[in-house]
Scaffold this active site. Sequence first.
Site, PDB file in Angstrom:
ATOM      1  N   LYS A 279     -68.181  18.345 -39.729  1.00 55.26           N
ATOM      2  CA  LYS A 279     -66.997  19.146 -39.475  1.00 55.26           C
ATOM      3  C   LYS A 279     -67.389  20.633 -39.402  1.00 55.26           C
ATOM      4  O   LYS A 279     -66.977  21.349 -38.497  1.00 55.26           O
ATOM      5  CB  LYS A 279     -66.016  18.909 -40.625  1.00 55.26           C
ATOM      6  CG  LYS A 279     -64.594  19.277 -40.320  1.00 55.26           C
ATOM      7  CD  LYS A 279     -63.924  18.199 -39.497  1.00 55.26           C
ATOM      8  CE  LYS A 279     -62.464  18.498 -39.284  1.00 55.26           C
ATOM      9  NZ  LYS A 279     -61.828  17.484 -38.469  1.00 55.26           N
ATOM     10  N   LYS A 363     -74.677   6.590 -30.156  1.00 55.23           N
ATOM     11  CA  LYS A 363     -74.090   5.434 -30.839  1.00 55.23           C
ATOM     12  C   LYS A 363     -72.727   5.119 -30.225  1.00 55.23           C
ATOM     13  O   LYS A 363     -72.018   6.028 -29.790  1.00 55.23           O
ATOM     14  CB  LYS A 363     -74.020   5.761 -32.328  1.00 55.23           C
ATOM     15  CG  LYS A 363     -72.688   5.655 -32.954  1.00 55.23           C
ATOM     16  CD  LYS A 363     -72.635   5.968 -34.412  1.00 55.23           C
ATOM     17  CE  LYS A 363     -71.160   5.888 -34.726  1.00 55.23           C
ATOM     18  NZ  LYS A 363     -70.653   5.603 -35.940  1.00 55.23           N
ATOM     19  N   LYS A 366     -65.709   5.293 -30.444  1.00 56.34           N
ATOM     20  CA  LYS A 366     -64.452   5.498 -29.734  1.00 56.34           C
ATOM     21  C   LYS A 366     -64.345   6.938 -29.197  1.00 56.34           C
ATOM     22  O   LYS A 366     -64.019   7.174 -28.048  1.00 56.34           O
ATOM     23  CB  LYS A 366     -63.328   5.246 -30.744  1.00 56.34           C
ATOM     24  CG  LYS A 366     -61.982   5.266 -30.172  1.00 56.34           C
ATOM     25  CD  LYS A 366     -61.483   3.854 -29.942  1.00 56.34           C
ATOM     26  CE  LYS A 366     -60.384   3.942 -28.931  1.00 56.34           C
ATOM     27  NZ  LYS A 366     -60.041   2.680 -28.349  1.00 56.34           N
TER      28      LYS A 366
END
Length: 504
Positions: A279, A363, A366
């Site tokens: 983040k 990887k 979504k």
Amino acid sequence: MTDPKVKKYSEELKKLGIEHEILKHPQLVSVEAVQKYLGYGLEDAGATLVIKVDDKFIAIIRRGDTKLDNERVKKYLGVANLRMANEEEFTKLTGVPSGAASVYIPSLPTYIDKKIFEKEYINAGSGSLLYTFRYKTSDLKKIPGIKVVDFTSIESEKKSSLIDIKGKRILSGITPSGDGTLHIGNYLGAVKQFIEFAKNGDCYLMVADLHALTTIQNKAQLQKNTETLILNELALLGNLTNIVFFRQSDVPMHAELTWILNNVTPLGLLRRAHAYKDKLSKDVMEDEINLGLFNYPILMASDILLYKPDFVPVGRDQKQHIEICRDIAGRLNKTYKSDVLKLPKPYIPEDVAVVMGTDGKRKMSKSLGNIISIFDDEIVIKKQVMSTYTDPTRIHSNDLGHIEGNMVFAYLDFFGEKNKVSELKDLYKEGKVADVEVKNYLFESLMKTFKDARVRYQELKNNPQKVTKILSNGADRAREVAGKTMMEVRDAIGLTNNYSFFKY
Ligand code: ADP
Ligand code: TRP
């Protein structure tokens, strides 16, 4: 070749007339992973086991897909006791770390299992974790003093790891982030393991909706995601006999234990956690990051510790969180001189540790848009399969093709029928089959694999009361276990633990 030790060993073998090819690869983590990298299976590997029989050591070379029958070894050698050498003994005897032992260890009587000779070539140790020697098996008979024996039976590593987990408990969870749908990466990296475990042990699975609060702060979206994930998971899991499936927020003990663990967790430990670091690296100001996200690993530790599982099956990306959980549990136990919390182990099968996306670069995730879905309409899945990365050097379908790094074949290894896949690989390498044909086969294989789950998905979707029942039953069972652990924790640290008062 740069490694002088490997070179010297290679020359020694040549002097004995033992021919071999030298293969270089990334550092060995498991024989399975290296074999896969080199384009072979476990059945093409030879493993040198150092074994202590009564009071002396011997070496046994067996094929990677076979299992030693201890009783047969004892009977043949006329010994009463047998055990594997430990790491220290192994290194002392062979001079190399375990996993790197060569086929010829002059100081040890060596036995070769006869199944080795069923293969014309076998890949085995070179003395280095970075090289593997490919031997002509008939040459191995030239090893001085060698004896050919019949010590093994065929049993895949996977099967044996299942035997190890018999009767054990696992726990895992998936966060309803994104839109709550699962892709084949989630299936191979997570759900499939749960199903395998549930065949042999007991299994606690949660939909981690409290975790989702760290990023989803919209009532309708959270509800929709959670429902979707529940349907996706239940459809894939099928028969639930050994599985306690529940929603995290149905079990208030998760939040309670988190508060207690907060107090034994140093700030520095959380600063090193990757969810938080990711983040920060995305240009978010530290002051703006919500404390839930920062605390996330502690909530996850509570999720785990409440159920005292033996293993936590997760994808490699979650391994650090399990380590943090072990660290925190150890700190609480130490602070209160107690062993109330049980330290879990991660369980990450080597060959599915990270499933790469359809772009072949990152990887499958979504958020990266490189997924193959499970429950979408056929037309969507077909499109995802058709746009999967194959071999960029192949322009015409009669050009020679490459299998390594080719995602269609990577997925087929998991979903296709073994013989058909190996036939397609040969044809592909010879330029005798088109990409589209292989992709069609992948699509068919996926539809076949997920046929029942897709039907169940529709059934559950049309029967919400069935889903509610499963969840309330799961929540009851989860609260019972979590409540018991909470009482023990309360007792260990000096909080009130009046059982009649605290009826969870
Ligand atoms: P996504 O990255 O698509 O949002 P999640 O982070 O929600 O997926 O992951 C849910 C579970 O699936 C976790 O246990 C995670 O480790 C596993 N998982 C996710 N992506 C992969 C992948 N590409 N390969 C293997 N396992 C994965
Ligand atoms: N953090 C995990 C993920 O993002 C999900 C999760 C929550 C989990 N609680 C857990 C996984 C406990 C294992 C054990 O995928």
